[in-house]
Scaffold this active site. Structure first.
Site, PDB file in Angstrom:
ATOM      1  N   ARG A  55       2.516   4.139  24.311  1.00  0.00           N
ATOM      2  CA  ARG A  55       1.989   4.916  23.272  1.00  0.00           C
ATOM      3  C   ARG A  55       2.890   4.918  21.934  1.00  0.00           C
ATOM      4  O   ARG A  55       2.567   4.977  20.746  1.00  0.00           O
ATOM      5  CB  ARG A  55       1.623   6.051  23.878  1.00  0.00           C
ATOM      6  CG  ARG A  55       0.826   6.896  22.806  1.00  0.00           C
ATOM      7  CD  ARG A  55       0.160   8.274  23.297  1.00  0.00           C
ATOM      8  NE  ARG A  55       1.214   9.195  23.849  1.00  0.00           N
ATOM      9  CZ  ARG A  55       1.086   9.778  25.069  1.00  0.00           C
ATOM     10  NH1 ARG A  55      -0.046   9.681  25.659  1.00  0.00           N
ATOM     11  NH2 ARG A  55       2.171  10.579  25.384  1.00  0.00           N
ATOM     12  N   TYR A 108      -6.842  10.252  -3.263  1.00  0.00           N
ATOM     13  CA  TYR A 108      -7.832   9.701  -2.504  1.00  0.00           C
ATOM     14  C   TYR A 108      -8.679  10.808  -1.783  1.00  0.00           C
ATOM     15  O   TYR A 108      -8.374  11.718  -1.215  1.00  0.00           O
ATOM     16  CB  TYR A 108      -7.134   8.984  -1.320  1.00  0.00           C
ATOM     17  CG  TYR A 108      -7.907   8.125  -0.305  1.00  0.00           C
ATOM     18  CD1 TYR A 108      -8.758   7.107  -0.694  1.00  0.00           C
ATOM     19  CD2 TYR A 108      -7.681   8.390   0.963  1.00  0.00           C
ATOM     20  CE1 TYR A 108      -9.184   6.560   0.273  1.00  0.00           C
ATOM     21  CE2 TYR A 108      -8.320   7.663   1.800  1.00  0.00           C
ATOM     22  CZ  TYR A 108      -9.393   6.829   1.625  1.00  0.00           C
ATOM     23  OH  TYR A 108      -9.850   5.813   2.454  1.00  0.00           O
ATOM     24  N   ASP A 178       1.485   8.909  -1.302  1.00  0.00           N
ATOM     25  CA  ASP A 178       0.699   7.761  -0.800  1.00  0.00           C
ATOM     26  C   ASP A 178       1.074   6.449  -2.027  1.00  0.00           C
ATOM     27  O   ASP A 178       0.786   6.755  -2.949  1.00  0.00           O
ATOM     28  CB  ASP A 178      -0.685   8.231  -1.241  1.00  0.00           C
ATOM     29  CG  ASP A 178      -1.716   7.098  -0.489  1.00  0.00           C
ATOM     30  OD1 ASP A 178      -1.413   5.895  -0.730  1.00  0.00           O
ATOM     31  OD2 ASP A 178      -2.787   7.586  -0.219  1.00  0.00           O
ATOM     32  N   LYS A 203      -4.854  -2.211   3.323  1.00  0.00           N
ATOM     33  CA  LYS A 203      -5.199  -2.623   1.916  1.00  0.00           C
ATOM     34  C   LYS A 203      -4.415  -4.093   1.842  1.00  0.00           C
ATOM     35  O   LYS A 203      -4.772  -4.997   2.442  1.00  0.00           O
ATOM     36  CB  LYS A 203      -4.927  -1.544   0.758  1.00  0.00           C
ATOM     37  CG  LYS A 203      -5.810  -0.356   0.977  1.00  0.00           C
ATOM     38  CD  LYS A 203      -7.286  -0.666   1.234  1.00  0.00           C
ATOM     39  CE  LYS A 203      -8.167   0.494   1.397  1.00  0.00           C
ATOM     40  NZ  LYS A 203      -7.477   1.968   1.102  1.00  0.00           N
TER      41      LYS A 203
HETATM   42  C1  LIG Z   1      -7.773   3.139   1.820  1.00  0.00           C
HETATM   43  C2  LIG Z   1      -6.786   4.192   1.309  1.00  0.00           C
HETATM   44  C3  LIG Z   1      -6.370   5.188   2.458  1.00  0.00           C
HETATM   45  C4  LIG Z   1      -6.724   5.389   3.745  1.00  0.00           C
HETATM   46  O1  LIG Z   1      -6.553   4.128   4.509  1.00  0.00           O
HETATM   47  P1  LIG Z   1      -7.152   3.694   5.499  1.00  0.00           P
HETATM   48  O2  LIG Z   1      -6.566   2.913   6.428  1.00  0.00           O
HETATM   49  O3  LIG Z   1      -8.450   3.304   5.136  1.00  0.00           O
HETATM   50  O4  LIG Z   1      -7.570   5.010   6.351  1.00  0.00           O
HETATM   51  C5  LIG Z   1      -5.447   5.948   1.941  1.00  0.00           C
HETATM   52  N1  LIG Z   1      -4.939   6.035   0.450  1.00  0.00           N
HETATM   53  C6  LIG Z   1      -5.236   5.092  -0.531  1.00  0.00           C
HETATM   54  C7  LIG Z   1      -4.833   5.211  -1.985  1.00  0.00           C
HETATM   55  C8  LIG Z   1      -6.288   4.316   0.040  1.00  0.00           C
HETATM   56  O5  LIG Z   1      -6.628   3.508  -0.891  1.00  0.00           O
END
Ligand SMILES: *Cc1c(COP(=O)(O)O)cnc(C)c1O
Length: 387
Positions: A55, A108, A178, A203
């Site tokens: 894990r 987000y 973020d 992304k």
């Molecule tokens: C897509 C996204 C997330 C979430 O990521 P996931 O891997 O889809 O859970 C968080 N913050 C931003 C700015 C995003 O574009």
């Protein structure tokens, strides 16, 4: 230190430790066995490195974690199964009942929903703040976390992160950012005062629209609370996914350059269209925080949004349904172009959106920019014909 392009080819791999093979292999593991009691007990004493159970990850996970930490300039990084998991685990790591959270209003949307549901249910109060505002007056004695996302989701307001993080630090709060927009490449969070930088590696790091993955990178001081939270929540990224993220990293620099070039070309073209009220892109001088973006970021990406005059839904559908290169979908960061409609009026509470509510978020992929423009041009013709 070598340039970032060079680092992208160096980080997270060690051929000499792996039969000379260029890339780290995919290790799958749940059980890890120990030859002696002493070895078993020693494994308990290493909260930072290695593992005693699958894990915690495998050498493939650790390779990715090392690579992301090196690129973002953090102390350590932890891979988790999605970007959203990276966000929620980071919030849970630092907040408990009675604490206060300052959350940026342009965040987000699922982050906002988590605060309004799970965190509220745990007795954590969230105040949303204007991404352009000085947060100092909003800090309270019980503010434990200031959460930033810059540029903002969908509308790309650029926050003054050094000012925000300095105010948070002075008040004894942790700054969590973020950092997905910059892919960890075009913004150095730890040089700007951030304590915890999360990314949706889903992304640009993965870059091929085929993996869900998140990373949490921290300073040394912020690491243990986050490590404890991810461990106790049982968050564990799959080794195949970590491998694909490592592979994606190798081309991140060249991909981002191309994405950025195309988004700038499309932004220029779109700004001239009479259907477009406004183009939202941090490289444009009228983007809120543009000067800060120029000061703090070293480059851009493939995202931009456009504000359209309010149009009938059937006209918008005619435009979007017929697009050949821009597929409709809720993500970005892959090699392909995407479009998604949104209404900023529904996604904020501390600030007001005064423009029309018909907006499109575009992700410019790696296609030829003129082909993308032709696709949109045909879309605008359908829009006009159906209006
Ligand atoms: C897509 C996204 C997330 C979430 O990521 P996931 O891997 O889809 O859970 C968080 N913050 C931003 C700015 C995003 O574009």
């Amino acid at each position: 230190m070598t340039a970032k392009d060079t680092r992208l080819t160096e980080v997270g791999r060690d051929p000499a430790a792996n039969h000379g093979i260029v890339n780290p292999p995919v290790y799958h593991a749940s059980t890890i066995v120990f030859p002696t009691l002493a070895a078993l007990e020693a494994a308990d004493l290493t909260p930072y490195d290695g593992t005693r159970y699958g894990r915690r990850g495998t050498p493939t996970t650790f390779a990715l974690e090392g690579a992301v930490a090196a690129l973002e300039g953090g102390w350590r990084s932890i891979a988790v199964p999605s970007g959203l998991a990276a966000i929620t685990a980071s919030l849970l790591a630092f907040l408990k009942a009675g604490d206060h959270l300052l959350m940026v209003d342009s965040v987000y949307a699922p982050t906002r929903r988590f605060c309004d549901t799970v965190m509220a249910g745990l007795g954590v109060e969230t105040t949303y703040y204007d991404p352009m505002a000085d947060i100092a007056p909003l800090l309270r004695p019980n503010t434990r976390v200031v959460f930033a996302e810059s540029p903002g989701s969908l509308t790309f307001e650029v926050q003054d992160i050094p000012r925000t993080a300095a105010a948070a630090r002075a008040a004894g709060a942790v700054t969590v950012m973020d950092n997905t927009w910059s892919a960890g490449l075009h913004f150095a969070p730890f040089d700007h005062g951030v304590d915890v930088s999360i990314q949706a590696a889903t992304k640009y790091i993965v870059g091929h629209s085929d993996v869900m993955l998140g990373t949490i990178t921290t300073t040394e001081a912020a690491f243990l609370p986050v490590r404890r939270a991810t461990s106790l929540l049982g968050l564990c990224a799959g080794p195949d996914d970590c491998y694909l993220a490592l592979r994606g990293l190798r081309t991140l620099g060249v991909r981002l350059r191309r994405h950025e070039e195309t988004s700038l070309k499309l932004a220029g073209w779109l700004a001239e269209r009479r259907e477009v009220v406004r183009v939202l892109h941090p490289a444009l001088p009228d983007c809120p925080g543009h000067a800060v973006w120029k000061r703090d970021f070293t480059g851009g990406n493939g995202l931009l949004s456009i504000v359209l005059d309010d149009v009938p839904k059937r006209a918008l559908a005619a435009m979007l349904d017929g697009l050949k290169l821009f597929a409709m979908g809720y993500s970005w960061g892959g090699y392909e172009s995407l479009v998604v409609p949104f209404d900023p009026r529904k996604a904020r509470t501390a600030t007001a959106w005064t423009g029309p509510g018909t907006c499109l978020r575009l992700h410019c992929g790696l296609e030829n920019a003129d082909d993308l423009i032709a696709d949109l041009e045909a879309g605008f013709s359908r829009l006009a014909a159906a209006s």
